[in-house]
Scaffold this motif. Structure first.
Motif, PDB file in Angstrom:
ATOM      1  N   ILE A 345      -5.471   9.457  -7.123  1.00 53.36           N
ATOM      2  CA  ILE A 345      -5.906   9.146  -6.003  1.00 53.36           C
ATOM      3  C   ILE A 345      -5.057   9.023  -4.825  1.00 53.36           C
ATOM      4  N   GLN A 346      -5.655   9.499  -3.599  1.00 54.65           N
ATOM      5  CA  GLN A 346      -4.699   9.246  -2.492  1.00 54.65           C
ATOM      6  C   GLN A 346      -4.342   7.581  -1.983  1.00 54.65           C
ATOM      7  N   PRO A 347      -3.329   7.328  -1.321  1.00 58.85           N
ATOM      8  CA  PRO A 347      -3.194   5.970  -0.949  1.00 58.85           C
ATOM      9  C   PRO A 347      -4.467   5.523   0.003  1.00 58.85           C
ATOM     10  N   GLU A 348      -5.046   6.180   0.930  1.00 56.69           N
ATOM     11  CA  GLU A 348      -5.884   5.828   1.583  1.00 56.69           C
ATOM     12  C   GLU A 348      -7.267   5.127   0.767  1.00 56.69           C
ATOM     13  N   GLN A 349      -7.344   5.952  -0.153  1.00 58.45           N
ATOM     14  CA  GLN A 349      -8.677   5.646  -1.301  1.00 58.45           C
ATOM     15  C   GLN A 349      -8.167   4.327  -2.078  1.00 58.45           C
ATOM     16  N   ILE A 383       1.937  -6.317  -5.515  1.00 57.74           N
ATOM     17  CA  ILE A 383       2.497  -5.821  -6.753  1.00 57.74           C
ATOM     18  C   ILE A 383       1.835  -4.436  -7.246  1.00 57.74           C
ATOM     19  N   ARG A 384       0.455  -4.584  -7.266  1.00 60.93           N
ATOM     20  CA  ARG A 384      -0.150  -3.422  -7.626  1.00 60.93           C
ATOM     21  C   ARG A 384      -0.065  -2.282  -6.763  1.00 60.93           C
ATOM     22  N   PHE A 385      -0.040  -2.394  -5.542  1.00 61.18           N
ATOM     23  CA  PHE A 385       0.150  -1.160  -4.445  1.00 61.18           C
ATOM     24  C   PHE A 385       1.448  -0.976  -4.507  1.00 61.18           C
ATOM     25  N   ARG A 386       2.363  -1.865  -4.539  1.00 60.23           N
ATOM     26  CA  ARG A 386       3.924  -1.378  -4.302  1.00 60.23           C
ATOM     27  C   ARG A 386       4.210  -0.282  -5.658  1.00 60.23           C
ATOM     28  N   ARG A 387       3.852  -1.057  -6.852  1.00 54.41           N
ATOM     29  CA  ARG A 387       4.077  -0.058  -8.108  1.00 54.41           C
ATOM     30  C   ARG A 387       3.224   1.398  -7.951  1.00 54.41           C
ATOM     31  N   LYS A 394       8.043   8.796  -7.551  1.00 54.56           N
ATOM     32  CA  LYS A 394       8.623   8.946  -8.520  1.00 54.56           C
ATOM     33  C   LYS A 394      10.070   8.097  -8.823  1.00 54.56           C
ATOM     34  N   GLY A 395       9.898   6.886  -8.073  1.00 56.95           N
ATOM     35  CA  GLY A 395      11.075   6.145  -8.070  1.00 56.95           C
ATOM     36  C   GLY A 395      11.237   5.195  -9.308  1.00 56.95           C
ATOM     37  N   ARG A 396      12.186   4.767  -9.428  1.00 57.52           N
ATOM     38  CA  ARG A 396      12.455   3.686 -10.711  1.00 57.52           C
ATOM     39  C   ARG A 396      12.422   2.283 -10.416  1.00 57.52           C
ATOM     40  N   GLY A 397      11.970   1.360 -11.296  1.00 57.00           N
ATOM     41  CA  GLY A 397      12.016  -0.094 -10.896  1.00 57.00           C
ATOM     42  C   GLY A 397      10.935  -0.341 -10.168  1.00 57.00           C
ATOM     43  N   TYR A 398      10.753  -1.567  -9.299  1.00 56.78           N
ATOM     44  CA  TYR A 398       9.396  -2.091  -8.785  1.00 56.78           C
ATOM     45  C   TYR A 398       9.338  -1.478  -7.509  1.00 56.78           C
ATOM     46  N   GLY A 399      10.121  -0.941  -6.738  1.00 52.96           N
ATOM     47  CA  GLY A 399      10.121  -0.596  -5.240  1.00 52.96           C
ATOM     48  C   GLY A 399      10.019  -1.539  -4.246  1.00 52.96           C
ATOM     49  N   TRP A 400      10.716  -2.538  -4.660  1.00 51.16           N
ATOM     50  CA  TRP A 400      10.801  -3.731  -3.587  1.00 51.16           C
ATOM     51  C   TRP A 400      11.700  -3.461  -2.299  1.00 51.16           C
ATOM     52  N   LYS A 401      12.601  -2.655  -2.624  1.00 53.60           N
ATOM     53  CA  LYS A 401      13.435  -2.260  -1.358  1.00 53.60           C
ATOM     54  C   LYS A 401      12.789  -1.112  -0.597  1.00 53.60           C
ATOM     55  N   HIS A 402      12.086  -0.179  -1.049  1.00 55.28           N
ATOM     56  CA  HIS A 402      11.515   0.943  -0.717  1.00 55.28           C
ATOM     57  C   HIS A 402      10.160   0.328  -0.007  1.00 55.28           C
ATOM     58  N   TYR A 403       9.530  -0.589  -0.540  1.00 47.37           N
ATOM     59  CA  TYR A 403       7.920  -0.920  -0.162  1.00 47.37           C
ATOM     60  C   TYR A 403       8.114  -2.508   0.109  1.00 47.37           C
ATOM     61  N   PRO A 404       8.798  -2.983   1.044  1.00 44.59           N
ATOM     62  CA  PRO A 404       8.403  -4.330   1.160  1.00 44.59           C
ATOM     63  C   PRO A 404       7.102  -4.578   1.527  1.00 44.59           C
ATOM     64  N   ASN A 405       6.817  -5.784   1.829  1.00 45.30           N
ATOM     65  CA  ASN A 405       5.543  -6.201   2.229  1.00 45.30           C
ATOM     66  C   ASN A 405       4.916  -5.702   3.387  1.00 45.30           C
ATOM     67  N   SER A 406       6.027  -5.797   4.362  1.00 40.58           N
ATOM     68  CA  SER A 406       5.349  -5.119   5.793  1.00 40.58           C
ATOM     69  C   SER A 406       5.112  -3.852   5.778  1.00 40.58           C
ATOM     70  N   LYS A 407       5.912  -3.031   4.891  1.00 44.97           N
ATOM     71  CA  LYS A 407       5.476  -1.554   4.766  1.00 44.97           C
ATOM     72  C   LYS A 407       4.187  -1.390   3.863  1.00 44.97           C
ATOM     73  N   LEU A 408       3.563  -2.273   3.118  1.00 45.16           N
ATOM     74  CA  LEU A 408       2.348  -2.278   2.687  1.00 45.16           C
ATOM     75  C   LEU A 408       1.196  -2.613   3.561  1.00 45.16           C
ATOM     76  N   TYR A 409       1.545  -3.463   4.566  1.00 44.67           N
ATOM     77  CA  TYR A 409       0.630  -3.806   5.311  1.00 44.67           C
ATOM     78  C   TYR A 409       0.283  -2.832   6.448  1.00 44.67           C
ATOM     79  N   GLU A 410       1.436  -2.267   6.752  1.00 37.17           N
ATOM     80  CA  GLU A 410       1.355  -1.009   7.618  1.00 37.17           C
ATOM     81  C   GLU A 410       0.393   0.151   6.993  1.00 37.17           C
ATOM     82  N   LYS A 411       0.534   0.396   5.881  1.00 40.51           N
ATOM     83  CA  LYS A 411      -0.415   1.448   5.193  1.00 40.51           C
ATOM     84  C   LYS A 411      -1.936   0.931   4.885  1.00 40.51           C
TER      85      LYS A 411
END
Length: 432
Positions: A345-349, A383-387, A394-411
């Protein structure tokens, strides 16, 4: 929105009818209603019933007909006319129900019966007419499945009683309550208010709806039908009335078949008195789940955990209300079920699904001491949304650097402390 015809004052004629029935029943306690059946098949009542059934978005029954099929094929108006005619002729027959099982919060499964869409419309129309008659007689200690009453009100009322030097509570659990209500006893209670033979016949028929048959059961109320909670309240209201008539010193609070007794002392004596009443009504208590609990140990009721402990700030004994651990686990399980790191599904959904679930859950607990539970849920969501986002890229790991909390809220992912939630009541004890 309802399609019911509006009266001159802006209220629907169905609401006006319900108000008249309620006031008549409230003002004349011993009055019996002789002419109700013709109101069940009124066009505006059936249309209001259809709107309520449609809003609940239930699944198809044994006939396989879904709400979506009725809407998309333009069958709505014709269906209402057909139902009106067979009800007017007193020839309507309920169909057997489709059985499904859902897990109970305290273990085990609850068997529900999914009626056909037409049966749900008829049962809802019956409920629209007879509910206000019995609502006028229901006791204030009852909160479940009643107009303008809810679990939040129950939690606040319980908290207030707990502050009145309560030491113990009795947690009541019925043994298969819905499956054990005697039809003859229930019908006697209903006939004390209703003398219309046609609607009594329809009520009898609705009670005898089974999984594979109709007309052979003598006990039990079909769970899952729109009218079964009303039947449940009618029968358990007898317990409420007897309990308060006896003027026992213990406070009773009920939400459908969930009951708690609040005691300053003599919790076991309160339990014995309650057993005496339920025995006369041919109801059985679940011995393993019915218990006397000290308030300092805490107890759960309709998703809330109540406990007495010392305040970390004042040092005084305080009543706290928290989300029950089972409820916290349930919302996490729901989020896991609805979302996946590899969800197609798309991130918006993804965001919309999570936000809808979480907003409803958090609003349920806004008046409680839920700050810790909210923080834990926020971490879980992030954590669910970040992963999910990290796996999509297609990143590795848990994505903390690429998707910090502030970026999750922006989305658009929900932030529980952002103020976008609806604060309906002040939090208990001023804490959150």
């Amino acid at each position: 929105m309802s399609n019911c015809v509006k009266a001159r004052n802006g209220t629907s004629k169905v609401s006006q009818l319900q108000r008249v029935l309620y006031l008549k029943s409230k003002q004349e306690v011993n009055y019996r209603f002789y002419s109700l059946y013709d109101k069940v098949w009124r066009t505006d009542v059936l249309k209001e019933a259809w709107q309520q059934v449609k809003a609940n978005r239930g699944a198809a029954g044994n006939d396989g007909v879904t709400i979506e099929q009725i809407v998309t094929t333009g069958y709505e108006e014709e269906m209402i006319n057909e139902l009106q005619q067979v009800l007017k002729d007193q020839s309507y027959k309920f169909s057997s129900v489709k059985q499904v099982s859902i897990p109970k919060p305290k273990g085990g499964v609850r068997l529900l019966g999914i009626a056909t869409v037409k049966d749900r419309i008829v049962q809802t129309a019956m409920k629209i007419i007879i509910e206000p008659i019995f609502e006028a007689d229901f006791h204030d200690c009852s909160y479940g499945y009643r107009p303008k009453r809810n679990a939040k009100q129950a939690s606040i009322a319980i908290r207030n009683d707990l502050y009145n030097r309560a030491a113990t509570v009795v947690e009541i659990d019925f043994e298969s309550y819905f499956d054990s209500i005697p039809h003859c006893n229930l019908l006697k209670l209903i006939s004390q208010k209703i003398s219309d033979g046609a609607i009594l016949g329809l009520i009898k028929q609705s009670l005898k709806v089974g999984i594979d048959k109709v007309g052979k059961t003598k006990v039990g109320v079909p769970q899952g039908s729109p009218i079964s909670p009303l039947y449940s309240n009618i029968y358990l209201n007898l317990i409420d009335k007897i309990w308060h008539k006896m003027e026992y010193p213990w406070k009773l609070h009920r939400f459908a078949d969930d009951v708690v007794l609040i005691c300053q002392r003599d919790g076991y004596k309160a339990l014995e008195k309650f057993k005496e009443i339920t025995g006369k009504l041919k109801l059985t208590l679940n011995r393993s789940k019915t218990k006397v609990t000290r308030l300092t140990e805490g107890f759960d009721f309709v998703g809330y955990n109540f406990v007495k402990r010392k305040s970390p700030t004042s040092g005084k004994n305080t009543i706290y209300i928290f989300p029950a651990k089972s409820s916290e686990q349930k919302i996490r399980n729901s989020i896991k079920y609805k979302t996946s790191w590899r969800a197609p599904i798309q991130p918006e959904q993804f965001v919309k699904q999570i936000n809808t679930m979480v907003r409803g859950w958090t609003n349920y607990y806004l008046h409680t001491n839920a700050s810790q539970a909210f923080r834990k849920l926020q971490r879980f969501i992030n954590i669910r949304f970040r992963r999910y986002l990290h796996r999509r890229s297609k990143g590795r790991g848990y994505g903390w650097k690429h998707y910090p909390n502030s970026k999750l809220y922006e989305k658009g992912i929900i932030y529980i402390g952002s103020g976008i939630l609806e604060y309906l009541q002040k939090p208990v004890n001023g804490l959150r």
